[in-house]
Design an enzyme around this catalytic site. Structure first.
Site, PDB file in Angstrom:
ATOM      1  N   LYS A  25       0.877  -1.315  -0.056  1.00 52.06           N
ATOM      2  CA  LYS A  25      -0.057  -0.116   0.044  1.00 52.06           C
ATOM      3  C   LYS A  25       0.761   1.276   0.066  1.00 52.06           C
ATOM      4  O   LYS A  25       0.731   2.313  -0.855  1.00 52.06           O
ATOM      5  CB  LYS A  25      -0.915   0.043   1.340  1.00 52.06           C
ATOM      6  CG  LYS A  25      -1.825  -1.170   1.546  1.00 52.06           C
ATOM      7  CD  LYS A  25      -2.816  -0.786   2.592  1.00 52.06           C
ATOM      8  CE  LYS A  25      -2.142  -0.767   3.939  1.00 52.06           C
ATOM      9  NZ  LYS A  25      -1.191  -2.166   4.508  1.00 52.06           N
ATOM     10  N   ARG A 100      -9.426   1.733   8.955  1.00 50.67           N
ATOM     11  CA  ARG A 100      -8.944   0.305   9.312  1.00 50.67           C
ATOM     12  C   ARG A 100     -10.015  -0.574   9.977  1.00 50.67           C
ATOM     13  O   ARG A 100      -9.813  -1.646  10.365  1.00 50.67           O
ATOM     14  CB  ARG A 100      -7.622   0.231  10.005  1.00 50.67           C
ATOM     15  CG  ARG A 100      -6.425   0.145   9.318  1.00 50.67           C
ATOM     16  CD  ARG A 100      -5.234   0.050  10.033  1.00 50.67           C
ATOM     17  NE  ARG A 100      -3.957  -0.666   9.723  1.00 50.67           N
ATOM     18  CZ  ARG A 100      -2.934  -0.049   9.379  1.00 50.67           C
ATOM     19  NH1 ARG A 100      -2.996   1.058   9.128  1.00 50.67           N
ATOM     20  NH2 ARG A 100      -1.880  -0.885   9.392  1.00 50.67           N
ATOM     21  N   ARG A 136      11.943  -6.135   5.369  1.00 52.13           N
ATOM     22  CA  ARG A 136      11.519  -4.724   5.408  1.00 52.13           C
ATOM     23  C   ARG A 136      12.572  -3.828   6.243  1.00 52.13           C
ATOM     24  O   ARG A 136      12.736  -4.097   7.329  1.00 52.13           O
ATOM     25  CB  ARG A 136      10.234  -4.312   5.381  1.00 52.13           C
ATOM     26  CG  ARG A 136       9.673  -2.867   5.358  1.00 52.13           C
ATOM     27  CD  ARG A 136       8.315  -2.822   5.115  1.00 52.13           C
ATOM     28  NE  ARG A 136       7.430  -2.842   6.277  1.00 52.13           N
ATOM     29  CZ  ARG A 136       6.168  -2.584   6.432  1.00 52.13           C
ATOM     30  NH1 ARG A 136       5.405  -2.212   5.017  1.00 52.13           N
ATOM     31  NH2 ARG A 136       5.573  -2.496   7.534  1.00 52.13           N
ATOM     32  N   ARG A 169      11.644  -1.894  11.682  1.00 57.31           N
ATOM     33  CA  ARG A 169      10.366  -1.357  12.598  1.00 57.31           C
ATOM     34  C   ARG A 169      10.233  -2.445  13.627  1.00 57.31           C
ATOM     35  O   ARG A 169      10.053  -3.675  13.233  1.00 57.31           O
ATOM     36  CB  ARG A 169       9.245  -1.085  11.556  1.00 57.31           C
ATOM     37  CG  ARG A 169       9.183   0.331  11.241  1.00 57.31           C
ATOM     38  CD  ARG A 169       7.955   0.487  10.057  1.00 57.31           C
ATOM     39  NE  ARG A 169       6.579   0.036  10.506  1.00 57.31           N
ATOM     40  CZ  ARG A 169       5.677  -0.082   9.819  1.00 57.31           C
ATOM     41  NH1 ARG A 169       5.725   0.589   8.679  1.00 57.31           N
ATOM     42  NH2 ARG A 169       4.529  -0.402  10.291  1.00 57.31           N
ATOM     43  N   ARG A 180      -0.505  -8.084  14.088  1.00 58.16           N
ATOM     44  CA  ARG A 180      -0.964  -6.948  13.020  1.00 58.16           C
ATOM     45  C   ARG A 180      -1.904  -7.914  11.839  1.00 58.16           C
ATOM     46  O   ARG A 180      -2.910  -7.197  11.602  1.00 58.16           O
ATOM     47  CB  ARG A 180       0.240  -6.310  12.501  1.00 58.16           C
ATOM     48  CG  ARG A 180       0.846  -5.393  13.431  1.00 58.16           C
ATOM     49  CD  ARG A 180       2.068  -4.885  12.992  1.00 58.16           C
ATOM     50  NE  ARG A 180       1.932  -4.007  11.512  1.00 58.16           N
ATOM     51  CZ  ARG A 180       3.113  -3.855  10.601  1.00 58.16           C
ATOM     52  NH1 ARG A 180       4.273  -4.447  10.798  1.00 58.16           N
ATOM     53  NH2 ARG A 180       2.704  -3.184   9.704  1.00 58.16           N
TER      54      ARG A 180
HETATM   55  P1  AMP Z   1       1.314   0.973   9.044  1.00 61.08           P
HETATM   56  O1  AMP Z   1       2.113   1.747   9.023  1.00 61.08           O
HETATM   57  O2  AMP Z   1      -0.054   1.549   8.143  1.00 61.08           O
HETATM   58  O3  AMP Z   1       1.563  -0.571   8.932  1.00 61.08           O
HETATM   59  O4  AMP Z   1       0.732   1.279  10.671  1.00 61.08           O
HETATM   60  C1  AMP Z   1       1.474   0.896  11.741  1.00 61.08           C
HETATM   61  C2  AMP Z   1       0.587   0.797  13.119  1.00 61.08           C
HETATM   62  O5  AMP Z   1       0.176   2.145  13.283  1.00 61.08           O
HETATM   63  C3  AMP Z   1      -0.603  -0.116  12.914  1.00 61.08           C
HETATM   64  O6  AMP Z   1       0.020  -1.289  13.294  1.00 61.08           O
HETATM   65  C4  AMP Z   1      -1.367   0.536  13.975  1.00 61.08           C
HETATM   66  O7  AMP Z   1      -0.938   0.401  15.446  1.00 61.08           O
HETATM   67  C5  AMP Z   1      -1.362   2.167  13.709  1.00 61.08           C
HETATM   68  N1  AMP Z   1      -2.228   2.693  12.934  1.00 61.08           N
HETATM   69  C6  AMP Z   1      -2.071   3.184  11.728  1.00 61.08           C
HETATM   70  N2  AMP Z   1      -3.159   3.533  10.941  1.00 61.08           N
HETATM   71  C7  AMP Z   1      -4.091   3.341  11.806  1.00 61.08           C
HETATM   72  C8  AMP Z   1      -5.460   3.132  11.976  1.00 61.08           C
HETATM   73  N3  AMP Z   1      -6.291   3.676  10.844  1.00 61.08           N
HETATM   74  N4  AMP Z   1      -6.301   2.970  12.651  1.00 61.08           N
HETATM   75  C9  AMP Z   1      -5.749   2.419  13.877  1.00 61.08           C
HETATM   76  N5  AMP Z   1      -4.411   2.201  14.126  1.00 61.08           N
HETATM   77  C10 AMP Z   1      -3.695   2.677  12.899  1.00 61.08           C
END
Ligand code: AMP
Length: 227
Positions: A25, A100, A136, A169, A180
């Site tokens: 994404k 989400r 990653r 990360r 996740r």
């Molecule tokens: P990402 O970089 O998109 O994988 O997001 C990393 C982490 O940020 C996720 O595992 C969540 O803990 C938090 N996060 C990001 N976007 C959201 C969202 N829309 N709703 C809730 N938590 C989020």
């Protein structure tokens, strides 16, 4: 008569990316944003930035993100409400990692009314997601991402943009990744059905188990055709 033709300003293009962590994404959202000059709104990046700056939001989100859980809906809706009002979103924006959950999707609709969206659901087999996430690497300064096998930096292991040492990360480590992916299945996957049934959302399932260029080519042709 003047030679100027009145052209109605194009309606803003709004894009939502669904798909599990590791589906690509972020990569695709960044490319779309550059190609069409849309704003890219990555809630994960915004939260990591808040953590790096030590803001109250960052302090609340940090332990939740470390566990691989989702940050509360109210915080995310507040972030998005402020962000989509900014001037750079006027001609279009790409949401990467939001919504989400169902309350986030409903909250977004309440903010934008009957606006049209493209929804791209990028699907990738689980084993490939695990391979991508475990390899990653990430730049904590500019948030660029790399992969140890498929997209390494030019110099080992420094960011191509700002030479910051790359790191893994915390939430890409194996136990957190499992959490996740479970959160995705339980709370985000139901949005696929939600969007398939709504006329303002042009839903497309995309095979993400291909080279990034092939995925991007498909996204581009869908957007150009306005389907
Ligand atoms: P990402 O970089 O998109 O994988 O997001 C990393 C982490 O940020 C996720 O595992 C969540 O803990 C938090 N996060 C990001 N976007 C959201 C969202 N829309 N709703 C809730 N938590 C989020």
């Amino acid at each position: 008569m003047g030679g100027v033709t009145d052209v109605a300003p194009a309606a803003p293009t709004r894009v939502i990316f669904l798909g599990p962590p590791g589906a690509g994404k972020g990569t695709q959202a960044a490319r779309l944003a550059v190609e069409w000059q849309f704003a890219r709104i990555s809630t994960g990046d915004m939260l990591r930035d808040a953590i790096a700056k030590g803001t109250p939001l960052g302090r609340e989100a940090a332990p939740i993100m470390e566990r691989g859980e989702l940050v509360p809906d109210g915080l995310l809706l507040g972030l998005i409400r402020d962000r989509i009002r900014q001037a750079d979103c006027a001609s279009g924006y790409v949401l990467d990692g939001f919504p989400r959950t169902l309350p986030q999707a409903e909250g977004l609709e309440a903010m934008v009314g009957n606006a049209d969206f493209f929804v791209f659901d990028i699907e990738v087999p689980r084993a490939e997601l695990m391979r991508r996430l475990s390899g990653r690497r990430w730049c904590p300064t500019c948030q660029s991402t790399y992969h140890v096998d498929t997209s390494p930096p030019t110099r080992k292991w420094l960011c191509d943009w700002d030479s910051t040492p790359l790191v893994q990360r915390e939430d890409d480590k194996e136990t957190v990744v499992a959490r996740r992916l479970a959160e995705y299945d339980e709370r985000t996957r139901p949005l696929i059905q939600y969007y398939q049934g709504r006329s303002h959302f042009k839903f497309h399932r995309i095979d993400g188990n291909r080279a990034p260029d092939a995925v991007f080519g498909e996204l581009k042709s869908i957007l150009e055709a306005g389907r």
